[in-house]
Write an enzyme that holds these catalytic residues in place. Structure first.
Site, mmCIF file in Angstrom:
data_model
loop_
_atom_site.group_PDB
_atom_site.id
_atom_site.type_symbol
_atom_site.label_atom_id
_atom_site.label_comp_id
_atom_site.label_asym_id
_atom_site.label_seq_id
_atom_site.Cartn_x
_atom_site.Cartn_y
_atom_site.Cartn_z
ATOM 1 N N GLU A 73 0.860 -1.228 0.136
ATOM 2 C CA GLU A 73 -0.064 -0.310 -0.015
ATOM 3 C C GLU A 73 0.975 1.248 -0.036
ATOM 4 O O GLU A 73 1.712 1.440 0.988
ATOM 5 C CB GLU A 73 -0.916 0.070 1.538
ATOM 6 C CG GLU A 73 -1.799 1.071 1.348
ATOM 7 C CD GLU A 73 -3.056 0.967 1.918
ATOM 8 O OE1 GLU A 73 -3.662 -0.373 2.058
ATOM 9 O OE2 GLU A 73 -3.949 1.855 2.086
ATOM 10 N N ASN A 91 -3.526 -1.644 7.320
ATOM 11 C CA ASN A 91 -4.736 -2.399 6.716
ATOM 12 C C ASN A 91 -4.649 -3.681 6.839
ATOM 13 O O ASN A 91 -4.095 -4.340 5.973
ATOM 14 C CB ASN A 91 -5.045 -1.725 5.514
ATOM 15 C CG ASN A 91 -5.245 -0.219 5.460
ATOM 16 O OD1 ASN A 91 -6.153 0.244 6.477
ATOM 17 N ND2 ASN A 91 -4.940 0.288 4.493
ATOM 18 N N LYS A 110 -4.521 -0.316 13.500
ATOM 19 C CA LYS A 110 -5.593 0.654 12.926
ATOM 20 C C LYS A 110 -6.717 0.193 13.209
ATOM 21 O O LYS A 110 -7.250 -0.895 12.790
ATOM 22 C CB LYS A 110 -5.138 0.932 11.517
ATOM 23 C CG LYS A 110 -6.379 1.674 10.802
ATOM 24 C CD LYS A 110 -5.624 1.888 9.422
ATOM 25 C CE LYS A 110 -6.561 2.600 8.425
ATOM 26 N NZ LYS A 110 -6.117 2.835 7.086
ATOM 27 N N GLU A 167 -11.243 4.106 8.605
ATOM 28 C CA GLU A 167 -11.258 3.735 7.009
ATOM 29 C C GLU A 167 -11.597 2.393 6.679
ATOM 30 O O GLU A 167 -11.131 1.468 6.144
ATOM 31 C CB GLU A 167 -9.846 3.896 6.206
ATOM 32 C CG GLU A 167 -9.441 5.533 6.277
ATOM 33 C CD GLU A 167 -8.162 5.683 5.634
ATOM 34 O OE1 GLU A 167 -7.225 4.911 5.555
ATOM 35 O OE2 GLU A 167 -7.989 6.706 5.216
ATOM 36 N N ARG A 197 -12.445 17.117 9.266
ATOM 37 C CA ARG A 197 -11.603 16.001 9.373
ATOM 38 C C ARG A 197 -10.408 16.255 10.355
ATOM 39 O O ARG A 197 -10.027 15.316 11.118
ATOM 40 C CB ARG A 197 -11.025 15.478 8.251
ATOM 41 C CG ARG A 197 -10.241 14.233 8.071
ATOM 42 C CD ARG A 197 -10.087 13.720 6.874
ATOM 43 N NE ARG A 197 -8.681 12.834 6.915
ATOM 44 C CZ ARG A 197 -8.354 12.074 5.788
ATOM 45 N NH1 ARG A 197 -9.049 12.318 4.714
ATOM 46 N NH2 ARG A 197 -7.211 11.513 5.840
ATOM 47 N N ASP A 241 -3.014 14.077 6.518
ATOM 48 C CA ASP A 241 -2.579 12.935 6.019
ATOM 49 C C ASP A 241 -1.360 13.132 5.301
ATOM 50 O O ASP A 241 -1.308 13.074 3.919
ATOM 51 C CB ASP A 241 -3.580 12.519 5.251
ATOM 52 C CG ASP A 241 -3.361 10.840 4.960
ATOM 53 O OD1 ASP A 241 -2.326 10.297 5.361
ATOM 54 O OD2 ASP A 241 -3.908 10.156 4.027
ATOM 55 N N GLU A 255 4.273 9.356 13.868
ATOM 56 C CA GLU A 255 4.420 8.732 12.524
ATOM 57 C C GLU A 255 4.881 9.365 11.150
ATOM 58 O O GLU A 255 4.024 10.191 11.213
ATOM 59 C CB GLU A 255 2.908 7.742 12.314
ATOM 60 C CG GLU A 255 3.039 7.092 11.110
ATOM 61 C CD GLU A 255 1.605 6.162 10.916
ATOM 62 O OE1 GLU A 255 1.249 5.543 11.759
ATOM 63 O OE2 GLU A 255 0.965 6.473 9.921
ATOM 64 N N GLU A 310 3.929 9.283 -0.682
ATOM 65 C CA GLU A 310 2.554 9.387 -1.054
ATOM 66 C C GLU A 310 2.135 10.503 -1.750
ATOM 67 O O GLU A 310 1.458 10.581 -2.940
ATOM 68 C CB GLU A 310 1.713 8.666 0.104
ATOM 69 C CG GLU A 310 0.166 8.493 -0.428
ATOM 70 C CD GLU A 310 -0.885 8.317 0.678
ATOM 71 O OE1 GLU A 310 -0.066 7.840 1.486
ATOM 72 O OE2 GLU A 310 -1.921 8.114 0.311
ATOM 73 N N HIS A 337 -4.686 18.449 0.164
ATOM 74 C CA HIS A 337 -5.251 17.420 -0.302
ATOM 75 C C HIS A 337 -6.140 17.714 -1.699
ATOM 76 O O HIS A 337 -7.248 17.033 -1.844
ATOM 77 C CB HIS A 337 -6.263 16.986 0.673
ATOM 78 C CG HIS A 337 -6.360 15.577 0.824
ATOM 79 N ND1 HIS A 337 -6.438 14.711 -0.459
ATOM 80 C CD2 HIS A 337 -6.043 14.608 1.663
ATOM 81 C CE1 HIS A 337 -6.105 13.389 -0.134
ATOM 82 N NE2 HIS A 337 -6.087 13.255 1.204
HETATM 83 C C1 GCU Z 1 -3.567 7.360 4.063
HETATM 84 C C2 GCU Z 1 -3.293 6.416 2.937
HETATM 85 C C3 GCU Z 1 -3.938 4.819 2.943
HETATM 86 C C4 GCU Z 1 -3.488 4.705 4.455
HETATM 87 C C5 GCU Z 1 -3.955 5.538 5.403
HETATM 88 C C6 GCU Z 1 -3.544 5.156 6.969
HETATM 89 O O1 GCU Z 1 -5.013 7.554 3.931
HETATM 90 O O2 GCU Z 1 -3.772 6.904 1.533
HETATM 91 O O3 GCU Z 1 -3.275 4.011 2.070
HETATM 92 O O4 GCU Z 1 -4.004 3.221 4.791
HETATM 93 O O5 GCU Z 1 -3.412 6.729 5.301
HETATM 94 O O6 GCU Z 1 -2.360 5.710 7.486
HETATM 95 O O7 GCU Z 1 -4.149 4.477 7.551
#
Ligand code: GCU
Length: 632
Positions: free
Chosen positions: A119, A178, A263, A267, A313, A342, A364, A370, A477
């Site tokens: 990712e 994730n 996490k 999301e 957010r 982010d 972090e 990214e 963003h």
């Molecule tokens: C960002 C990222 C995701 C990632 C998320 C996170 O949104 O685009 O891919 O999973 O951060 O840090 O959990």
């Protein structure tokens, strides 16, 4: 004739010796095999015997602090072999005194999936996990699935360990936040053990990201006859027992296992909210499971859209966690991104670091770029991280995590200069007061044979250039959906959460632009400690680099330069593009000093970076100017 062929051979060999593909990273020293090394036989001794030009004595001194080393006239002293190893690498890069790490936890977070993909990875597939083509397809592409039968690449992992040890990194999370529940299945825990065994001699502990709902799909050894549970409720005794059994299973194989990264309820990931429990309930339950073995839980605060859906957010992390401060076990650490949104090219610091006072915290950082051109743009990130430490005192934190930019690409990071970000992360985790300049110079000296002086200037200017050509004066963003690479300032998809849509962030209309986060708006400024709360809230004192982050201004608003908003944007976007042009000029001038393969590869990327910077400029200016046209 003979002489001529010898000459040709010599030239060919000279050329070959110079060919570099970047795989050796900053560890390019040629073996000299000359030094006599006395003291305990360990990796440090082997490294010095191979690479040191001078004799070295290694000494153990148990009274010293963990990981610290002293260097004095060819003698390295440390508490144990890991300290000696850090000392050895320091000596090899020319350090002459001693040092001790600022943070105990200096951890890479790999967002690697078990099917081999990464990712937000831009340097090829995972070095840890390999997949095989599956039966399902997505948009015409075969989807890869896990393949635990594939052997691990022990040599590569050893090289990875060595590189990390050379910059003091001492922990690694092997899988994506994730997380797949399968990560905790017996077959994968066995693989983790193999990795732990390779990494241990280099002082690196392994950690895993976990899926909070794992007890519902994976058996734990010695628990409930291998049956899974119907719930993952953290207050359920069976769930607690499952995690205890799982911890026991892991620690039986990996006695120094570091712990879990989580996490949860973010999301789409499962978490304690699914059972009307709090983050503290979830984190503490896991903390109790690993506590007897010395493990820790790194619980992420990157949450939005769950408990405080609809709120700005950037405020949601504080809203969710502030009431839980002090309610976490002492082996729980709250892990927060440096900014409240982010990993944007520029964000104000995350105010969660001001609001949480009785819970351990880690920052972090994102090494993988990214939102900063991925592995296609030359952007050196140390100045951004140093900026963060200017607001959040290093002493407030117990550790640093960095989302890794490492993959199977020959040069590990995709872009040769992205290696500098891995390097800088390690060096800053060791000593957050090192300057960006000192770190860049160290890296350049080790990475190129004859680094041209101007390359330092390119590195130091590169992050500001990126901010300029992507998102100046506090824009944020406005990336193309999902890929997060190119511009999409008009991005809006009704079915998506609004927090994913660029228009939510800039809020441009015919009159005004910007997100009002002052006391007359979302009041995000109130989450900051003084003096920042007042400074950011007042448009006259708010630094212009955060203007549209905190303030909504009419198009006619004039910045300190005297330019209107759109004129300032035009000025900054153009300045960013010009910077990249200058980087190319400098890179051309450096050609005689740089080995050919790396010169060509960086050159191709710089050309692309220029193209992309131009695209950002035109797309954003055209879009924002269109409001002026409409309002006429
Ligand atoms: C960002 C990222 C995701 C990632 C998320 C996170 O949104 O685009 O891919 O999973 O951060 O840090 O959990």
């Amino acid at each position: 004739m003979k002489k001529l062929s010898l000459l040709i051979l010599a030239i060919v060999f000279a050329g070959m010796a110079k060919a570099e593909d970047g795989h050796q990273l900053w560890l390019r020293q040629a073996p000299v095999n000359k030094a006599v090394v006395t003291g305990p036989e360990c990796i440090a001794a082997q490294e010095l015997r191979t690479y040191s030009k001078n004799d070295v004595t290694l000494k153990l001194d148990p009274t010293m602090e963990q990981d610290a080393y002293r260097i004095n006239n060819g003698v390295i002293t440390a508490k144990n072999e890991i300290g000696l190893l850090y000392g050895a690498y320091a000596l090899l890069r020319g350090e002459t005194t001693g040092s001790k790490p600022f943070y105990k936890l200096r951890i890479l977070n790999h967002w690697d999936n078990l099917n081999g993909t990464i990712e937000r990875g831009y340097a090829g597939l995972s070095i840890f996990w390999k997949g095989k083509p599956g039966e399902r397809k997505f948009r015409g592409h075969t989807i890869f699935v896990e393949d635990p039968d594939q052997p691990i690449d022990a040599n590569l992992i050893k090289e990875y360990a060595r590189a990390n040890a050379s910059i003091g990194i001492n922990g690694t999370v092997l899988n994506n936040v994730n997380a797949s529940p399968k990560m905790l299945s017996a077959v994968y825990i066995n693989k983790v053990k193999q990795y732990a065994d390779i990494l241990r001699p280099y002082g690196i502990k392994v950690y895993l990201s976990i899926n909070f709902a794992s007890p519902m799909s994976i058996p734990a050894k010695g628990f409930n006859k291998g049956k899974v549970l119907k719930t993952a409720d953290p207050l359920n005794p069976q769930v607690k027992a499952w995690w205890k059994a799982k911890a026991k299973e892991i620690y039986a194989l990996i006695p120094d296992f570091g712990g879990f990264l989580v996490k949860a309820n973010s999301e789409g990931q499962p978490g304690p909210f699914d059972y009307h429990r709090t983050h503290a309930d979830g984190a503490n339950m896991l903390a109790d499971a690993v506590k007897p073995f010395g493990g820790i839980i790194m619980w992420r605060s990157f949450v939005y859209g769950a408990a405080h859906k609809g709120e700005d957010r950037v405020k949601q992390a504080v809203s969710e966690f502030v009431g839980l401060d002090g309610k976490f076990r002492d082996n729980v650490i709250l892990q927060s991104k440096n900014g409240p949104l982010d990993f944007q090219p520029r964000e104000p610091y995350a105010p969660i670091f001001d609001n949480i006072k009785h819970t351990k915290q880690m920052a972090e950082l994102q090494i993988t770029q990214e939102y900063l051109g991925q592995s296609r743009h030359l952007v050196y990130l140390a100045p951004m991280w140093r900026e963060f430490f200017g607001f959040v005192a290093p002493e407030k934190l117990v550790g640093i995590a960095g989302v890794a930019n490492i993959g199977l690409d020959t040069n590990w990071c995709g872009h040769h200069f992205s290696q500098a970000n891995w390097y800088a992360f390690g060096r800053l985790a060791w000593n957050p007061t090192l300057t960006s300049e000192a770190i860049a110079q160290e890296w350049l000296d080790q990475t190129f044979e004859k680094p041209d002086g101007q390359l330092l200037s390119v590195m130091l200017r590169s992050r500001e250039a990126c901010v300029d050509y992507m998102m100046p004066i506090g824009l944020h963003h406005i990336f193309a959906f999902d890929e997060h690479y190119g511009p999409e300032p008009n991005g809006f998809i009704a079915q998506y959460p609004i927090e994913w849509c660029p228009v939510y962030y800039h809020k441009a209309n015919n009159d005004s632009i910007g997100f009002n986060r002052t006391h007359t708006g979302s009041n995000a400024t109130a989450q900051y400690r003084e003096p920042y709360c007042t400074i950011y809230d007042d448009i006259n004192t708010c630094p212009e680099r955060y203007l549209l982050w905190f303030h909504r201004v009419p198009w006619t608003y004039r910045l300190k330069s005297g330019r209107t908003v759109i004129e300032e944007m035009e000025y900054r976007y153009t300045r960013g593009v010009n910077e990249v042009e200058d980087f190319i000029r400098i890179w051309n001038e450096a050609k005689p000093y740089i080995d050919d393969q790396r010169w060509q590869e960086v050159d191709a990327r710089l050309q692309h970076q220029l193209h992309n910077a131009n695209l950002w400029r035109t797309t954003c200016l055209d879009y924002f100017k269109s409001f002026q046209e409409k309002s006429k």
